[in-house]
Each structure stands twice: as structure tokens, then as C-alpha cells.
Write a protein that holds these residues in place. Structure first.
Motif, PDB file in Angstrom:
ATOM      1  N   ILE A 258      11.575  -0.432  -8.170  1.00 51.96           N
ATOM      2  CA  ILE A 258      11.567   0.311  -9.432  1.00 51.96           C
ATOM      3  C   ILE A 258      13.009   0.596  -9.822  1.00 51.96           C
ATOM      4  O   ILE A 258      13.782   1.143  -9.033  1.00 51.96           O
ATOM      5  CB  ILE A 258      10.794   1.632  -9.279  1.00 51.96           C
ATOM      6  N   ILE A 259      13.372   0.216 -11.038  1.00 48.93           N
ATOM      7  CA  ILE A 259      14.700   0.492 -11.578  1.00 48.93           C
ATOM      8  C   ILE A 259      14.491   1.084 -12.968  1.00 48.93           C
ATOM      9  O   ILE A 259      13.832   0.495 -13.813  1.00 48.93           O
ATOM     10  CB  ILE A 259      15.570  -0.782 -11.636  1.00 48.93           C
ATOM     11  N   ILE A 260      15.049   2.255 -13.201  1.00 46.83           N
ATOM     12  CA  ILE A 260      14.886   2.958 -14.474  1.00 46.83           C
ATOM     13  C   ILE A 260      16.256   3.033 -15.141  1.00 46.83           C
ATOM     14  O   ILE A 260      17.176   3.652 -14.609  1.00 46.83           O
ATOM     15  CB  ILE A 260      14.314   4.372 -14.258  1.00 46.83           C
TER      16      ILE A 260
ATOM     17  N   VAL B  51       6.914  -1.752  -8.032  1.00 52.63           N
ATOM     18  CA  VAL B  51       5.958  -1.797  -9.134  1.00 52.63           C
ATOM     19  C   VAL B  51       5.565  -3.256  -9.365  1.00 52.63           C
ATOM     20  O   VAL B  51       6.377  -4.168  -9.190  1.00 52.63           O
ATOM     21  CB  VAL B  51       6.567  -1.147 -10.415  1.00 52.63           C
ATOM     22  N   SER B  52       4.305  -3.480  -9.730  1.00 51.05           N
ATOM     23  CA  SER B  52       3.819  -4.836 -10.011  1.00 51.05           C
ATOM     24  C   SER B  52       4.230  -5.239 -11.421  1.00 51.05           C
ATOM     25  O   SER B  52       4.082  -4.462 -12.363  1.00 51.05           O
ATOM     26  CB  SER B  52       2.296  -4.893  -9.897  1.00 51.05           C
TER      27      SER B  52
ATOM     28  N   MET C  12       0.854  -1.183   0.000  1.00 52.21           N
ATOM     29  CA  MET C  12       0.000   0.000   0.000  1.00 52.21           C
ATOM     30  C   MET C  12       0.891   1.234   0.000  1.00 52.21           C
ATOM     31  O   MET C  12       1.741   1.389   0.869  1.00 52.21           O
ATOM     32  CB  MET C  12      -0.880  -0.050   1.242  1.00 52.21           C
ATOM     33  N   PRO C  13       0.738   2.146  -0.971  1.00 50.45           N
ATOM     34  CA  PRO C  13       1.564   3.359  -1.000  1.00 50.45           C
ATOM     35  C   PRO C  13       1.281   4.256   0.198  1.00 50.45           C
ATOM     36  O   PRO C  13       0.170   4.301   0.707  1.00 50.45           O
ATOM     37  CB  PRO C  13       1.134   4.057  -2.291  1.00 50.45           C
ATOM     38  N   LYS C  14       2.306   4.951   0.654  1.00 55.24           N
ATOM     39  CA  LYS C  14       2.147   5.882   1.764  1.00 55.24           C
ATOM     40  C   LYS C  14       1.610   7.205   1.223  1.00 55.24           C
ATOM     41  O   LYS C  14       2.054   7.681   0.195  1.00 55.24           O
ATOM     42  CB  LYS C  14       3.491   6.129   2.438  1.00 55.24           C
ATOM     43  N   MET C  15       0.668   7.792   1.924  1.00 53.65           N
ATOM     44  CA  MET C  15       0.108   9.078   1.511  1.00 53.65           C
ATOM     45  C   MET C  15       1.004  10.207   2.000  1.00 53.65           C
ATOM     46  O   MET C  15       1.511  10.165   3.114  1.00 53.65           O
ATOM     47  CB  MET C  15      -1.300   9.268   2.081  1.00 53.65           C
ATOM     48  N   LEU C  16       1.194  11.194   1.171  1.00 52.76           N
ATOM     49  CA  LEU C  16       1.978  12.362   1.521  1.00 52.76           C
ATOM     50  C   LEU C  16       1.053  13.550   1.721  1.00 52.76           C
ATOM     51  O   LEU C  16      -0.155  13.441   1.591  1.00 52.76           O
ATOM     52  CB  LEU C  16       2.988  12.661   0.414  1.00 52.76           C
ATOM     53  N   ILE C  17       1.629  14.686   2.003  1.00 53.50           N
ATOM     54  CA  ILE C  17       0.848  15.906   2.168  1.00 53.50           C
ATOM     55  C   ILE C  17       0.142  16.219   0.848  1.00 53.50           C
ATOM     56  O   ILE C  17       0.771  16.186  -0.212  1.00 53.50           O
ATOM     57  CB  ILE C  17       1.769  17.077   2.572  1.00 53.50           C
ATOM     58  N   PRO C  18      -1.149  16.523   0.872  1.00 57.90           N
ATOM     59  CA  PRO C  18      -1.854  16.836  -0.381  1.00 57.90           C
ATOM     60  C   PRO C  18      -1.205  17.994  -1.128  1.00 57.90           C
ATOM     61  O   PRO C  18      -0.667  18.911  -0.529  1.00 57.90           O
ATOM     62  CB  PRO C  18      -3.261  17.230   0.097  1.00 57.90           C
ATOM     63  N   MET C  19      -1.228  17.904  -2.432  1.00 54.60           N
ATOM     64  CA  MET C  19      -0.623  18.936  -3.265  1.00 54.60           C
ATOM     65  C   MET C  19      -1.352  19.018  -4.592  1.00 54.60           C
ATOM     66  O   MET C  19      -2.067  18.104  -4.957  1.00 54.60           O
ATOM     67  CB  MET C  19       0.839  18.593  -3.520  1.00 54.60           C
TER      68      MET C  19
ATOM     69  N   THR D 261      12.658   5.720  -5.911  1.00 49.68           N
ATOM     70  CA  THR D 261      11.413   6.060  -5.237  1.00 49.68           C
ATOM     71  C   THR D 261      10.786   7.191  -6.039  1.00 49.68           C
ATOM     72  O   THR D 261      11.464   8.159  -6.373  1.00 49.68           O
ATOM     73  CB  THR D 261      11.676   6.508  -3.793  1.00 49.68           C
ATOM     74  N   ILE D 262       9.517   7.047  -6.347  1.00 52.44           N
ATOM     75  CA  ILE D 262       8.821   8.032  -7.182  1.00 52.44           C
ATOM     76  C   ILE D 262       7.707   8.675  -6.379  1.00 52.44           C
ATOM     77  O   ILE D 262       6.930   7.975  -5.714  1.00 52.44           O
ATOM     78  CB  ILE D 262       8.223   7.363  -8.441  1.00 52.44           C
ATOM     79  N   ILE D 263       7.629   9.998  -6.431  1.00 51.30           N
ATOM     80  CA  ILE D 263       6.457  10.693  -5.914  1.00 51.30           C
ATOM     81  C   ILE D 263       5.512  10.818  -7.096  1.00 51.30           C
ATOM     82  O   ILE D 263       5.851  11.395  -8.127  1.00 51.30           O
ATOM     83  CB  ILE D 263       6.810  12.075  -5.334  1.00 51.30           C
ATOM     84  N   LYS D 264       4.333  10.233  -6.946  1.00 53.49           N
ATOM     85  CA  LYS D 264       3.346  10.177  -8.021  1.00 53.49           C
ATOM     86  C   LYS D 264       2.138  11.006  -7.630  1.00 53.49           C
ATOM     87  O   LYS D 264       1.604  10.850  -6.531  1.00 53.49           O
ATOM     88  CB  LYS D 264       2.947   8.716  -8.251  1.00 53.49           C
ATOM     89  N   GLN D 265       1.731  11.897  -8.517  1.00 55.87           N
ATOM     90  CA  GLN D 265       0.544  12.698  -8.261  1.00 55.87           C
ATOM     91  C   GLN D 265      -0.689  11.894  -8.633  1.00 55.87           C
ATOM     92  O   GLN D 265      -0.783  11.327  -9.717  1.00 55.87           O
ATOM     93  CB  GLN D 265       0.560  13.988  -9.062  1.00 55.87           C
ATOM     94  N   VAL D 266      -1.639  11.837  -7.690  1.00 52.34           N
ATOM     95  CA  VAL D 266      -2.914  11.159  -7.911  1.00 52.34           C
ATOM     96  C   VAL D 266      -3.990  12.161  -7.531  1.00 52.34           C
ATOM     97  O   VAL D 266      -4.237  12.401  -6.351  1.00 52.34           O
ATOM     98  CB  VAL D 266      -3.027   9.878  -7.055  1.00 52.34           C
TER      99      VAL D 266
END
Length: 160
Positions: free
Chosen positions: A62-64, A52-53, A1-8, A37-42
Motif C-alpha cells: 500500500i502506497i498513499i 492491497v489487491s 491473509m490479514p493478521k487479526m489484532l486484539i478486538p476493539m 500498514t493500515i489498521i482496518k476496523q472490521v
């Protein structure tokens, strides 16, 4: 489960796809063969992605390793990419990156704040040079401030 960050909320003037298309090639020297580690906007909030699945259902780090992979993550909402200091193939740290942060109010609106940021960057560079990391670079990190970076080798030791 992804961790929630401060809303933005991204400002309409920010275009991550165009930005990462321009700087992606430069970023790859820091991202390749590292766990990311990616910060993803949702919507109007952000989540932290560390795994990543894959098609077989397994969740892997995740490896880029190329720009197309980077752009694929940007298209699904990736707005910030943070690389591990360990490469996938080694256990040791091979790069040091020090963030010198300051918000817009700290250094963009008054001259004293800019001079303070310059003093902090100079102090970080002086410490790195003292321990033998004379080849370091300062990178402007937008509104966040600056990053001071240096590559490590096994030959580095204390200066005398």
C-alpha cells in the motif's frame, strides 16, 4: 491473509473520516512514497493490512500519495496509518519517529504521570540533539502520548 489484532470497538464519538479529512494534508508529508500498514476496523475487531489487491489480481504494498487515496482507505475502515521509515525509492532510513506512549491512566488522571511523560519526551529530545538531530518536533498523539520526530540527512554525525 490479514493478521487479526486484539478486538476493539470504535466509540461513537470518534469520526475517522472527519479527523483524516482535517489532518490528511499534514500526514501526507510522512506517508507519501512509503509503504503503509493500515489498521482496518472490521465489525468489532481489527485487521492489519500491508498489501492491497489490484485490478490484475496482483497484491502490492500500500502506497498513499494523495489525500483522496487516504480518504478512500478511511472509508473502507482504515483507522490508523503507519508509514515505513524507508521510502519506496531508497533503501535508507530518512526519518526517525519515536513513540512515547502512555495510556490515559498513566498521564491524563494524575499530575505526576504528565510530568513523567514530559520528562521522557525531554530525554528522547536530548538524545536526538546529542547525536546531531537538533531539529526535532514533538507531536501530541491523542490518548497514546507523544511522537518525537526528526528528519535524517547524510550530513548528520555525532556531536563533539
Amino acid at each position: 491473509m490479514p493478521k487479526m489484532l486484539i478486538p476493539m470497538v470504535l466509540k461513537p464519538s470518534v469520526r475517522p473520516l472527519k479527523y483524516y479529512d482535517i489532518v490528511g494534508d499534514l500526514m501526507l508529508s510522512f506517508l507519501a512514497n512509503r509503504r503503509i500498514t493500515i489498521i482496518k476496523q472490521v465489525g468489532d475487531s481489527a485487521v492489519l493490512m500491508t498489501k492491497v489487491s489490484h485490478e490484475d489480481g496482483s497484491r502490492l504494498p500500500i502506497i498513499i500519495n494523495d489525500k483522496d487515496e487516504l480518504i478512500r482507505f478511511v472509508k473502507i475502515g482504515g483507522i490508523d496509518f503507519m508509514a515505513s521509515v524507508n521510502t519506496v525509492l531508497t533503501k535508507g532510513i530518512d526519518t526517525v519517529i519515536i513513540d512515547v506512549k502512555g495510556g490515559r491512566k498513566v498521564w491524563m488522571h494524575d499530575r505526576g504521570g504528565l510530568e513523567l511523560m514530559d520528562l521522557m519526551v525531554a530525554a528522547v529530545r536530548a538524545v536526538l540533539e546529542y547525536v546531531g538531530l537538533a531539529n526535532n518536533a514533538v507531536v501530541f498523539d491523542g490518548m497514546n502520548g507523544f511522537k518525537v520526530m526528526a528528519l535524517l540527512t547524510k550530513a548528520i554525525g555525532m556531536r563533539r
